[in-house]
Design a protein around this motif. Structure first.
Motif, short mmCIF file in Angstrom:
data_model
loop_
_atom_site.label_atom_id
_atom_site.label_comp_id
_atom_site.label_asym_id
_atom_site.label_seq_id
_atom_site.Cartn_x
_atom_site.Cartn_y
_atom_site.Cartn_z
N ILE A 110 -6.78 21.77 2.85
CA ILE A 110 -5.81 22.56 2.04
C ILE A 110 -6.62 23.01 0.80
O ILE A 110 -6.71 24.05 0.44
N TYR A 111 -6.81 21.96 0.02
CA TYR A 111 -7.57 22.32 -1.35
C TYR A 111 -9.09 23.02 -1.09
O TYR A 111 -9.22 24.22 -1.73
N THR A 112 -9.73 22.84 0.08
CA THR A 112 -11.05 23.82 0.47
C THR A 112 -10.64 24.93 0.75
O THR A 112 -11.27 25.96 0.10
N ARG A 113 -9.78 25.18 1.46
CA ARG A 113 -9.27 26.56 1.96
C ARG A 113 -8.74 27.15 0.87
O ARG A 113 -8.70 28.44 0.72
N VAL A 114 -8.09 26.78 0.29
CA VAL A 114 -7.00 27.35 -1.22
C VAL A 114 -8.09 27.86 -1.95
O VAL A 114 -8.17 29.08 -2.48
N GLN A 115 -9.23 26.97 -2.44
CA GLN A 115 -10.12 27.43 -3.34
C GLN A 115 -10.99 28.56 -3.04
O GLN A 115 -11.22 29.17 -3.87
N ALA A 116 -11.56 28.56 -1.69
CA ALA A 116 -12.10 29.67 -1.20
C ALA A 116 -11.58 31.00 -1.11
O ALA A 116 -12.25 31.81 -1.48
#
Length: 373
Positions: A110-116
């Motif tokens: 979730i963190y990786t995709r939201v940041q991207a």
């Protein structure tokens, strides 16, 4: 395989039929604008595709799967609305992540995709803010990020730029198509702004009174509108429409405007005495200082700057008002007085006087370059 296929989709309320037997096929990665005036059925159509409304008839297939009776969460869609619809008690990060959280996606993913997606949409610096602390542009981008982050099979955008300022609307018209193509997103984009539809979409679906009136790309819907009603919806300034009864001579078809015989080319299948409507885009009318063949004498009533063009309101000698436009700065000096108007015969449109349907040329002519506005 089509990413979306609608067949005979129908929805009726007590006030009437909002969506009337709509059929549409959208390919994977295609951006399709659903365009039409208020009350045309655009938003109801999106709600039917999303599963928020149940159809009275027809079917919805997404990626080859019949989802007509599936719940919204089972359809693999993402939505962004014109009012943003952000959760006020959540941060921007939590809003973007909400769809992934609901599907129990691991927190690190979730963190990786939201940041991207936030970095791509230039909202990574406001992810800790609540919606009330965001500008309208940041709210719009947050809502779009929430719709995109789950990488849905189909993205439904319900006029998402309506509530943002003019500068951001213009920027997003340029950015959004590139963003959607980077995600290979299949998108339906509802709008009442014809310029937005033409700028964003691979194809435009024109809806009128709940029905699909025309499906075409931007060039075709502008240069060859299916009807008078559609012709009026595209173009600023709007198209000139005059009733006429074309006659044929050795040089082709002519119409009479203010006692002047004007040639409009040939190739139309016209019956003697048939009532028609002549359509003339303002950019296809040219003002001259002196008389010329086929030139209509007019009086210039006003000139108005419109972006990089000048728009002239003129009146023919029999009292008909027409609009002409020009990109020549020198033309602005012609603020009033007598002038002569000529029409590009290759660009005129003819509509049947009874039905309003456009009459196709049996021998098509090349459309002049640069007509799309």
């Amino acid at each position: 395989m089509a990413q979306l296929e609608l067949s005979g989709l129908t929805k009726t309320f007590k006030t009437g039929t909002a969506v009337d037997a709509v059929a549409l096929t959208v390919d994977r990665g295609e951006i399709v604008a659903i365009f039409g005036p208020s009350g045309a059925g655009k938003t109801v159509l999106l709600r039917l595709i999303a599963g928020i409304e149940e159809p009275d008839g027809g079917s919805v297939h997404i990626a080859g799967r019949d989802v007509t009776t599936d719940s919204p969460e089972a359809r693999g869609i993402g939505m962004a609305f014109q009012n943003f619809a952000l959760f006020p008690h959540m941060s921007a990060y939590a809003n973007v992540a909400s769809g992934l959280t609901a599907t129990d996606t691991p927190k690190d993913q979730i963190y990786t995709r939201v940041q991207a997606i936030a970095k791509m949409l230039k909202i990574d610096h406001v992810l800790g803010h609540s919606p009330r602390e965001l500008s309208n542009g940041q709210k719009q981008r947050t809502a779009l990020a929430r719709a995109l982050v789950a990488e849905p099979e189909l993205l439904l955008l319900d006029d998402p730029l309506r509530n943002v300022d003019a500068k951001l609307r213009y920027e997003m018209r340029l950015e959004l198509p590139n963003l959607l193509r980077r995600y290979n997103a299949t998108a339906l984009y509802v709008t009442q702004d014809y310029k937005e539809a033409m700028a964003l979409a691979d194809r435009i679906v024109v809806m009128l009174n709940g029905k699909v009136a025309q499906i075409a790309d931007s060039e075709e819907v502008y240069n060859a509108p299916a009807s008078v009603e559609i012709a009026r919806l595209f173009g600023d300034p709007t198209i000139n429409l005059l009733p006429c009864e074309p006659t044929r001579n050795g040089a082709g078809l002519t119409v009479t405007i203010a006692n002047t015989r004007v040639h409009i080319g040939d190739g139309f299948d016209i019956k003697p005495g048939q009532a028609c409507i002549l359509g003339m885009r303002p950019e296809d009318l040219v003002l001259h200082d002196g008389a010329a063949d086929d030139a209509i004498p007019v009086d210039v009533l006003a000139v108005t700057p419109l972006n990089e063009r000048y728009v002239f309101l003129v009146k023919t000698l029999d009292g008909r008002e027409l609009l002409a436009s020009s990109g020549d700065p020198a033309s602005a000096d012609r603020a009033h007085g007598r002038a002569y108007l000529t029409i590009d015969p290759t660009a005129v449109l003819l509509f049947d006087g009874a039905s309003g349907t456009r009459m196709a040329r049996t021998t098509p002519t090349a459309v002049p370059a640069g007509r799309l506005r």
